[in-house]
Design a protein around this motif. Structure first.
Motif, short mmCIF file in Angstrom:
data_model
loop_
_atom_site.label_atom_id
_atom_site.label_comp_id
_atom_site.label_asym_id
_atom_site.label_seq_id
_atom_site.Cartn_x
_atom_site.Cartn_y
_atom_site.Cartn_z
N ILE A 62 0.84 -1.20 0.00
CA ILE A 62 0.00 0.00 0.00
C ILE A 62 0.88 1.25 0.00
O ILE A 62 0.58 2.23 -0.70
N GLN A 63 1.96 1.21 0.76
CA GLN A 63 2.86 2.37 0.79
C GLN A 63 3.44 2.65 -0.60
O GLN A 63 3.60 3.81 -0.99
N GLU A 64 3.73 1.61 -1.37
CA GLU A 64 4.24 1.81 -2.72
C GLU A 64 3.18 2.46 -3.62
O GLU A 64 3.51 3.29 -4.48
N GLU A 65 1.92 2.08 -3.43
CA GLU A 65 0.84 2.76 -4.15
C GLU A 65 0.86 4.25 -3.85
O GLU A 65 0.82 5.10 -4.76
N HIS A 66 0.95 4.60 -2.57
CA HIS A 66 0.95 6.00 -2.16
C HIS A 66 2.19 6.72 -2.66
O HIS A 66 2.10 7.86 -3.14
N ASP A 67 3.36 6.07 -2.56
CA ASP A 67 4.59 6.71 -3.01
C ASP A 67 4.55 6.99 -4.51
O ASP A 67 5.07 8.02 -4.98
N PHE A 68 3.95 6.09 -5.27
CA PHE A 68 3.78 6.29 -6.71
C PHE A 68 2.91 7.53 -6.96
O PHE A 68 3.20 8.36 -7.83
N PHE A 70 2.43 10.12 -4.85
CA PHE A 70 3.15 11.33 -4.44
C PHE A 70 4.17 11.74 -5.49
O PHE A 70 4.29 12.92 -5.84
N ALA A 71 4.92 10.77 -6.01
CA ALA A 71 5.92 11.06 -7.03
C ALA A 71 5.27 11.56 -8.30
O ALA A 71 5.79 12.48 -8.97
N SER A 72 4.13 10.99 -8.67
CA SER A 72 3.43 11.39 -9.89
C SER A 72 2.89 12.81 -9.76
O SER A 72 3.03 13.62 -10.69
N ALA A 73 2.27 13.11 -8.63
CA ALA A 73 1.74 14.46 -8.43
C ALA A 73 2.86 15.49 -8.46
O ALA A 73 2.71 16.58 -9.04
N LYS A 74 3.98 15.16 -7.86
CA LYS A 74 5.13 16.08 -7.85
C LYS A 74 5.62 16.35 -9.26
O LYS A 74 6.11 17.45 -9.57
N ALA A 75 5.49 15.35 -10.15
CA ALA A 75 5.93 15.49 -11.54
C ALA A 75 4.87 16.14 -12.43
O ALA A 75 5.08 16.27 -13.64
N GLY A 76 3.74 16.52 -11.86
CA GLY A 76 2.72 17.21 -12.63
C GLY A 76 1.63 16.33 -13.20
O GLY A 76 0.79 16.80 -13.97
N VAL A 77 1.60 15.05 -12.83
CA VAL A 77 0.54 14.16 -13.28
C VAL A 77 -0.72 14.50 -12.49
O VAL A 77 -0.67 14.78 -11.29
#
Length: 322
Positions: A62-68, A70-77
């Motif tokens: 589940i943490q990997e889902e969330h980390d994905f 967070f990283a995506s939002a930071k990249a503008g997705v």
């Protein structure tokens, strides 16, 4: 707290344990794998809480889902990220894991709208740029071993297939498994959404990607092909539009087009196995009353026979179309 009988009081108590108060509008959303509720908090606005099905994913997964996310939002997705409390986005209450997101408004993406498809293609490409950079160490890969062979074992053990249909069903199933397995050899795998159909995309001045519960490692085309529908000619137009948006951002490996029908076969078989595996859940019996009927399994024999024909046909190719 009983996952299968989450009461409004239990949901409110779980949310209060992390300082979120349910003020109004607690409403169950259309989710079967997890328990998902939308509500209004006077301090935090409209929110969505997801209670994860026990033993489906580990806390690390589940943490990997969330980390994905967070990283995506930071990249503008365009994705919604879960709310954090004391740097944590996964909460536990009475041994049940849950998370909370801001609620998004909008309408479902229109898969026959070419402008929306092109914008969707761009967002998926941005997501895949992130997917190339991160590693999912705990999430599974999209494999035939899981989606076909394991699924077959589940169907054999748990599906209530009438005896008079069993032989024909498994004959067609095994033929599909053999052919799809022979064709499915992705050259590159990255972190993907994996369940990117129109119902998991919200349109509000552009596409928002929702529900990363199935995210895992797989080929890029998995996040595109479920938007294709209709005749072969219609699918070619849709594909051309998707890739026009996608390749504005990231190059697409055209060899992956040959994976579309194996991936479709994997989804068909895995979906049947998913229903069979969850049949003890009262929500599934209530919402899928047609499953495990004789008519359903008769239809699946035909579905598998048709999919075998698709597997034997030439894959979609924009080169020959253009």
């Amino acid at each position: 707290m009983n996952y299968y009988q989450l009461t409004p009081d239990a949901i409110a108590d779980a949310l209060m344990s992390v300082g979120i108060h349910v003020d109004s509008g607690l409403m169950a959303l259309n989710s079967y794998e997890n328990r998902v509720y939308r509500f209004k908090s006077d301090t935090d606005g409209a929110l969505v809480a997801k209670f994860y099905r026990p033993q489906r994913w580990s806390r690390q997964q589940i943490q990997e889902e969330h980390d994905f996310l967070f990283a995506s939002a930071k990249a503008g997705v365009r994705v919604a990220v879960p709310i954090k409390r004391e740097q944590n986005s996964i909460f536990a209450y009475n041994n049940m894991l849950f998370a909370v997101w801001p609620a998004l408004s909008g309408r479902q993406l229109e898969a026959d709208n070419l402008d929306q498809l092109e914008a969707f293609g761009e967002q998926i490409a941005r997501l895949h740029q992130v997917g190339e950079r991160i590693t999912l160490n705990h999430r599974p890969q999209l494999t035939t071993e899981d989606y076909l062979l394991r699924a077959r074992a589940v169907l054999q053990q748990k599906a209530e297939i009438p005896k008079k249909l069993s032989s024909a069903f498994f004959k067609q199933l095994d033929a599909v498994i053999d052919r799809a397995s022979a064709l499915y050899h992705p050259r590159q795998q990255l972190a993907i959404h994996c369940d990117c159909h129109a119902s998991n995309v919200l349109w509000n001045d552009g596409p928002w990607l929702l529900d990363f519960d199935d995210c895992r490692t797989g080929p890029a085309v998995q996040d595109l092909w479920m938007m294709l529908s209709g005749s072969r000619q219609e699918q070619l137009i849709q594909l051309d539009t998707l890739l026009a948006g996608y390749e504005n951002i990231r190059e697409f490996d055209s060899s992956e087009l040959a994976l579309i029908e194996p991936l479709r076969a994997m989804r068909i078989v895995n979906y049947m196995a998913w229903l069979a595996a969850r049949w003890s859940d009262p929500a599934f019996v209530l919402n899928f009353p047609w499953f495990n009927t004789e008519e359903y399994w008769q239809q699946q024999v035909g579905v598998l026979a048709e999919q075998l024909q698709h597997l034997d046909a030439a894959p979609l190719s924009l080169t020959s179309w253009n």
